[in-house]
Design a protein around this motif. Structure first.
Motif, mmCIF file in Angstrom:
data_model
loop_
_atom_site.group_PDB
_atom_site.id
_atom_site.type_symbol
_atom_site.label_atom_id
_atom_site.label_comp_id
_atom_site.label_asym_id
_atom_site.label_seq_id
_atom_site.Cartn_x
_atom_site.Cartn_y
_atom_site.Cartn_z
ATOM 1 N N GLY A 1 -41.180 -33.853 19.381
ATOM 2 C CA GLY A 1 -40.885 -32.456 19.067
ATOM 3 C C GLY A 1 -41.301 -32.087 17.659
ATOM 4 O O GLY A 1 -41.895 -31.015 17.435
ATOM 5 N N GLY A 2 -41.014 -32.948 16.703
ATOM 6 C CA GLY A 2 -41.437 -32.695 15.323
ATOM 7 C C GLY A 2 -42.940 -32.661 15.182
ATOM 8 O O GLY A 2 -43.498 -31.842 14.428
ATOM 9 N N TRP A 3 -43.646 -33.523 15.899
ATOM 10 C CA TRP A 3 -45.105 -33.565 15.840
ATOM 11 C C TRP A 3 -45.712 -32.286 16.418
ATOM 12 O O TRP A 3 -46.657 -31.713 15.851
ATOM 13 C CB TRP A 3 -45.601 -34.797 16.590
ATOM 14 N N ILE A 4 -45.165 -31.821 17.544
ATOM 15 C CA ILE A 4 -45.680 -30.585 18.154
ATOM 16 C C ILE A 4 -45.439 -29.397 17.221
ATOM 17 O O ILE A 4 -46.338 -28.564 17.008
ATOM 18 C CB ILE A 4 -45.018 -30.340 19.535
ATOM 19 N N ILE A 5 -44.237 -29.326 16.660
ATOM 20 C CA ILE A 5 -43.910 -28.209 15.769
ATOM 21 C C ILE A 5 -44.825 -28.203 14.545
ATOM 22 O O ILE A 5 -45.416 -27.171 14.189
ATOM 23 C CB ILE A 5 -42.431 -28.272 15.343
ATOM 24 N N SER A 6 -44.955 -29.357 13.903
ATOM 25 C CA SER A 6 -45.756 -29.390 12.670
ATOM 26 C C SER A 6 -47.219 -29.091 12.952
ATOM 27 O O SER A 6 -47.880 -28.379 12.170
ATOM 28 C CB SER A 6 -45.611 -30.742 11.973
ATOM 29 N N GLY A 7 -47.744 -29.578 14.065
ATOM 30 C CA GLY A 7 -49.153 -29.313 14.402
ATOM 31 C C GLY A 7 -49.404 -27.852 14.689
ATOM 32 O O GLY A 7 -50.401 -27.272 14.203
ATOM 33 N N GLN A 8 -48.535 -27.224 15.470
ATOM 34 C CA GLN A 8 -48.741 -25.818 15.834
ATOM 35 C C GLN A 8 -48.501 -24.880 14.656
ATOM 36 O O GLN A 8 -49.223 -23.903 14.480
ATOM 37 C CB GLN A 8 -47.825 -25.442 17.010
ATOM 38 N N ILE A 9 -47.490 -25.184 13.861
ATOM 39 C CA ILE A 9 -47.227 -24.344 12.681
ATOM 40 C C ILE A 9 -48.397 -24.445 11.700
ATOM 41 O O ILE A 9 -48.840 -23.436 11.119
ATOM 42 C CB ILE A 9 -45.898 -24.752 11.998
ATOM 43 N N ALA A 10 -48.933 -25.651 11.521
ATOM 44 C CA ALA A 10 -50.076 -25.817 10.602
ATOM 45 C C ALA A 10 -51.295 -25.060 11.114
ATOM 46 O O ALA A 10 -52.010 -24.402 10.329
ATOM 47 C CB ALA A 10 -50.391 -27.299 10.446
ATOM 48 N N THR A 11 -51.536 -25.129 12.435
ATOM 49 C CA THR A 11 -52.682 -24.415 13.009
ATOM 50 C C THR A 11 -52.507 -22.908 12.875
ATOM 51 O O THR A 11 -53.444 -22.190 12.487
ATOM 52 C CB THR A 11 -52.859 -24.798 14.495
ATOM 53 N N MET A 12 -51.318 -22.421 13.209
ATOM 54 C CA MET A 12 -51.078 -20.973 13.123
ATOM 55 C C MET A 12 -51.155 -20.483 11.679
ATOM 56 O O MET A 12 -51.726 -19.407 11.409
ATOM 57 C CB MET A 12 -49.701 -20.621 13.717
ATOM 58 N N THR A 13 -50.628 -21.258 10.754
ATOM 59 C CA THR A 13 -50.650 -20.854 9.349
ATOM 60 C C THR A 13 -52.080 -20.779 8.825
ATOM 61 O O THR A 13 -52.471 -19.797 8.169
ATOM 62 C CB THR A 13 -49.823 -21.837 8.502
ATOM 63 N N SER A 14 -52.866 -21.808 9.130
ATOM 64 C CA SER A 14 -54.240 -21.822 8.600
ATOM 65 C C SER A 14 -55.092 -20.725 9.229
ATOM 66 O O SER A 14 -55.897 -20.075 8.539
ATOM 67 C CB SER A 14 -54.878 -23.189 8.811
ATOM 68 N N THR A 15 -54.955 -20.484 10.524
ATOM 69 C CA THR A 15 -55.801 -19.458 11.165
ATOM 70 C C THR A 15 -55.343 -18.041 10.820
ATOM 71 O O THR A 15 -56.173 -17.130 10.737
ATOM 72 C CB THR A 15 -55.820 -19.644 12.692
ATOM 73 N N THR B 1 -58.921 -15.825 11.050
ATOM 74 C CA THR B 1 -59.664 -16.230 12.245
ATOM 75 C C THR B 1 -58.754 -16.500 13.442
ATOM 76 O O THR B 1 -59.189 -17.102 14.428
ATOM 77 C CB THR B 1 -60.475 -17.506 11.951
ATOM 78 N N ALA B 2 -57.528 -16.093 13.398
ATOM 79 C CA ALA B 2 -56.568 -16.384 14.469
ATOM 80 C C ALA B 2 -56.902 -15.603 15.724
ATOM 81 O O ALA B 2 -57.275 -14.432 15.671
ATOM 82 C CB ALA B 2 -55.162 -16.048 14.009
ATOM 83 N N THR B 3 -56.797 -16.285 16.855
ATOM 84 C CA THR B 3 -56.989 -15.635 18.156
ATOM 85 C C THR B 3 -55.628 -15.508 18.834
ATOM 86 O O THR B 3 -54.616 -16.063 18.385
ATOM 87 C CB THR B 3 -57.936 -16.467 19.045
ATOM 88 N N GLY B 4 -55.621 -14.809 19.927
ATOM 89 C CA GLY B 4 -54.376 -14.628 20.674
ATOM 90 C C GLY B 4 -53.844 -15.945 21.222
ATOM 91 O O GLY B 4 -52.633 -16.179 21.299
ATOM 92 N N VAL B 5 -54.765 -16.827 21.594
ATOM 93 C CA VAL B 5 -54.342 -18.136 22.132
ATOM 94 C C VAL B 5 -53.652 -18.942 21.049
ATOM 95 O O VAL B 5 -52.603 -19.550 21.280
ATOM 96 C CB VAL B 5 -55.562 -18.900 22.704
ATOM 97 N N GLU B 6 -54.200 -18.958 19.889
ATOM 98 C CA GLU B 6 -53.598 -19.744 18.808
ATOM 99 C C GLU B 6 -52.256 -19.174 18.377
ATOM 100 O O GLU B 6 -51.331 -19.910 18.067
ATOM 101 C CB GLU B 6 -54.542 -19.816 17.605
ATOM 102 N N VAL B 7 -52.135 -17.867 18.401
ATOM 103 C CA VAL B 7 -50.894 -17.255 17.928
ATOM 104 C C VAL B 7 -49.819 -17.283 19.007
ATOM 105 O O VAL B 7 -48.711 -17.778 18.781
ATOM 106 C CB VAL B 7 -51.150 -15.796 17.457
ATOM 107 N N TYR B 8 -50.123 -16.775 20.206
ATOM 108 C CA TYR B 8 -49.085 -16.643 21.232
ATOM 109 C C TYR B 8 -48.777 -17.958 21.942
ATOM 110 O O TYR B 8 -47.617 -18.256 22.212
ATOM 111 C CB TYR B 8 -49.475 -15.551 22.230
ATOM 112 N N VAL B 9 -49.797 -18.729 22.231
ATOM 113 C CA VAL B 9 -49.544 -20.052 22.846
ATOM 114 C C VAL B 9 -48.948 -20.983 21.811
ATOM 115 O O VAL B 9 -48.074 -21.799 22.122
ATOM 116 C CB VAL B 9 -50.852 -20.629 23.441
ATOM 117 N N GLY B 10 -49.365 -20.825 20.572
ATOM 118 C CA GLY B 10 -48.799 -21.646 19.502
ATOM 119 C C GLY B 10 -47.307 -21.413 19.346
ATOM 120 O O GLY B 10 -46.530 -22.353 19.129
ATOM 121 N N GLN B 11 -46.878 -20.145 19.492
ATOM 122 C CA GLN B 11 -45.446 -19.849 19.396
ATOM 123 C C GLN B 11 -44.668 -20.504 20.541
ATOM 124 O O GLN B 11 -43.570 -21.034 20.344
ATOM 125 C CB GLN B 11 -45.214 -18.334 19.414
#
Length: 131
Positions: A17-31, A36-46
């Motif tokens: 759970g911690g790994w998934i959270i940190s990976g998705q938050i890092a991806t969403m923050t950087s994009t 360069t954020a897309t809908g997939v990165e933002v909404y699926v990331g959430q």
């Protein structure tokens, strides 16, 4: 065994759970910061962050449950083990068992057989000889 399984699975769930959270938050923050954020990165990331948070919460809850079970186990007294004298296998057995089957004639004695073994008195002597 069940206690250790609870502890290991709880730690694994919290780690995933911690790994998934940190990976998705890092991806969403950087994009999102570089535009360069897309809908997939933002909404699926959430959604993936919510799944990771559920796994992290279940893992933490399992770890706390394992700690509570350890505390309860420490409070319950255990029965003292009974010390039993060890068996001396080197000692000889004084009793022997006859393994040959006994015949029915030797196991039961009829009253006539008992009378024939005893010394007959005068009236019984005639009865014993006429049989």
């Amino acid at each position: 065994m069940g206690f250790w399984l609870l502890l290991v699975l709880s730690v694994a769930s919290a780690a995933v759970g911690g790994w998934i959270i940190s990976g998705q938050i890092a991806t969403m923050t950087s994009t999102l910061t570089d535009g360069t954020a897309t809908g997939v990165e933002v909404y699926v990331g959430q959604s993936l962050v919510v799944v990771g948070a559920a796994l992290l919460g279940a893992g933490v809850l399992g770890i706390l449950l394992a700690v509570a079970l350890t505390a309860v186990r420490a409070l319950i007294p255990t029965a003292a083990p009974v010390v039993v004298e060890p068996i001396d296998w080197t000692a000889e057995n004084d009793t022997t068992i006859d393994e040959t089957p006994a015949s029915p004639a030797t196991t039961t004695a009829a009253p006539a057989d008992l009378a024939a073994d005893a010394e007959p008195t005068a009236p019984e002597a005639e009865t014993a000889t006429t049989r």
